[in-house]
Design a protein around this motif. Sequence first.
Motif, short mmCIF file in Angstrom:
data_model
loop_
_atom_site.label_atom_id
_atom_site.label_comp_id
_atom_site.label_asym_id
_atom_site.label_seq_id
_atom_site.Cartn_x
_atom_site.Cartn_y
_atom_site.Cartn_z
N ASP A 7 29.68 73.20 71.17
CA ASP A 7 30.02 73.99 70.09
C ASP A 7 30.77 75.12 70.76
N LEU A 10 34.09 73.79 71.83
CA LEU A 10 35.28 73.44 70.92
C LEU A 10 35.51 74.63 70.29
N ILE A 16 39.54 69.82 71.84
CA ILE A 16 39.11 68.74 70.90
C ILE A 16 38.18 67.89 71.82
N GLN A 17 37.33 67.14 71.02
CA GLN A 17 36.40 66.05 71.59
C GLN A 17 36.98 64.72 71.44
N ILE A 28 35.84 66.87 76.37
CA ILE A 28 36.36 67.99 75.75
C ILE A 28 37.75 68.31 76.43
#
Length: 115
Positions: A7, A10, A16-17, A28
């Motif tokens: 988290d 991000l 972005i994952q 990531i």
Amino acid sequence: MKDRIVDYCLKKKGAIQTYPFGPDPLVIKVAGKMFALVFDHGDHVIVNLKCDPIIAENLREQHEAVQPGYHMNKTHWNSVHLDGSLSETDIFDMIDHSYDLVVQKLPKSVRERVN
């Protein structure tokens, strides 16, 4: 802890994952460049993070949980074992450093879009 780390990553601008290697590990990226790789390792999680080589060496000397990057360029990447020995603040600082290093290397036009 894994969810909190993901988290945090991000929440970085442009992060972005992705799963380029299958369901594990989670990669990531920012502007197509990896700054964190998160995967399960036995009873704990490992996060691979980019790091300035001098800082990387210092972190490895100071913390047993920080090792040369697993399956990465060992000069520029650290594997951070989330085994409970590092504070969340320390881990977040390492994530910030990794993200900043990657963003700094982006072309100026891409950097401006990310920031």
